[in-house]
Scaffold this active site. Sequence first.
Site, PDB file in Angstrom:
ATOM      1  CD  GLU A   1      -2.471  -1.392   2.697  1.00 34.26           C
ATOM      2  OE1 GLU A   1      -2.888  -0.349   3.247  1.00 34.26           O
ATOM      3  OE2 GLU A   1      -2.614  -2.517   3.204  1.00 34.26           O
TER       4      GLU A   1
ATOM      5  CD  GLU B   1      -8.885   2.168   5.247  1.00 38.39           C
ATOM      6  OE1 GLU B   1      -8.980   1.554   6.338  1.00 38.39           O
ATOM      7  OE2 GLU B   1      -7.975   1.936   4.424  1.00 38.39           O
TER       8      GLU B   1
END
Length: 335
Positions: free
Chosen positions: A140, A250
């Site tokens: 990520e 997110e």
Amino acid sequence: MRPSYHPEGLFEENKESIPKSNEGILKSITQLWHLNGRCPEGTIPIRRTKKKEILRASSIKSFGKKQQGTIPEATMSTQPQSNNQSDHQHAIVNVRGDKYYGTKATVNVWKPIVQQSNEFSLSQLWIVAGSYPSDLNTIEAGWQVFLDLYGDNNPRLFNYWTRDAYQSTGCYNLRCAGFVQTSNKMALGGTISPVSAYGASQYEINFLVWKDTTRGAWWLQFGNEVVGYWPTSLFSYLADSASQIQWGGEVLNYASGGQHTTTQMGSGHFPEEGFGKASYIKNIQTVDGSNNLRSPIRVSTLAEKSNCYNVQMGNDRDWGNYIYYGGPGRNPNCP
């Protein structure tokens, strides 16, 4: 300590894009510590970890780590939702089904308002293989605002990895062994400046992650700077290739009292508002098995609570595949 090759077509795709309107000018970002110089050759910048940052963590073991259950629902396939999964809300696009060897995307940078110190707001890419909740592998990278981790509400560059669905492996940035930094110019966890403003100038950064099969590594590049690599020996499934790639935002929602958090995602505005107002990710591409950058196909969207945070896809000549995403959190339609 350099990649043996880059994905084909990369440098042709790095040309400046045309703004969507006259409301802003696309500009590059830098890091605040660059105002005080650079690290000498043969060294790397490492952000100082302070005692008070460790004390904010629930335990030494959990310091610098994500919770299990932070992956978008689309990644979990048929697996049941974990108890804390509902705390993590996403507005993303997802591709799956093929073998992927990396991704490139240009990410718009903002400074979202985060309601409380143990919540975060981020924009990132996920490179995923394996299955949830036992042996999920992820790589990520992106930017995030996370007071408990960094001690302030500035947007910061970050990366992350895990090979067991965040249970015991992996961490943010350089807070555990794993990611090997090679750049003396970019600091993981370093503050990004300047950032985009509503109805004004827009700032963005290119992210590239790709697998170098010759050196056995997944390389990370911010802008034109190769930052470092994850050895494939860290992973099980990602030692070969990825089966999913995701892009988007997110938010960690820990608000109590039965109300949704007011933590913003991206600009804090819904995607319908468009350029200069909503956050975006553009020029979204994947790396195929022949090391070529390709436009993703069979792209799907996910927004668990679209009245709080949402995502919209688009495609055109200037921006290729792109998304607008984000939202304000709590509002009349998201109480």
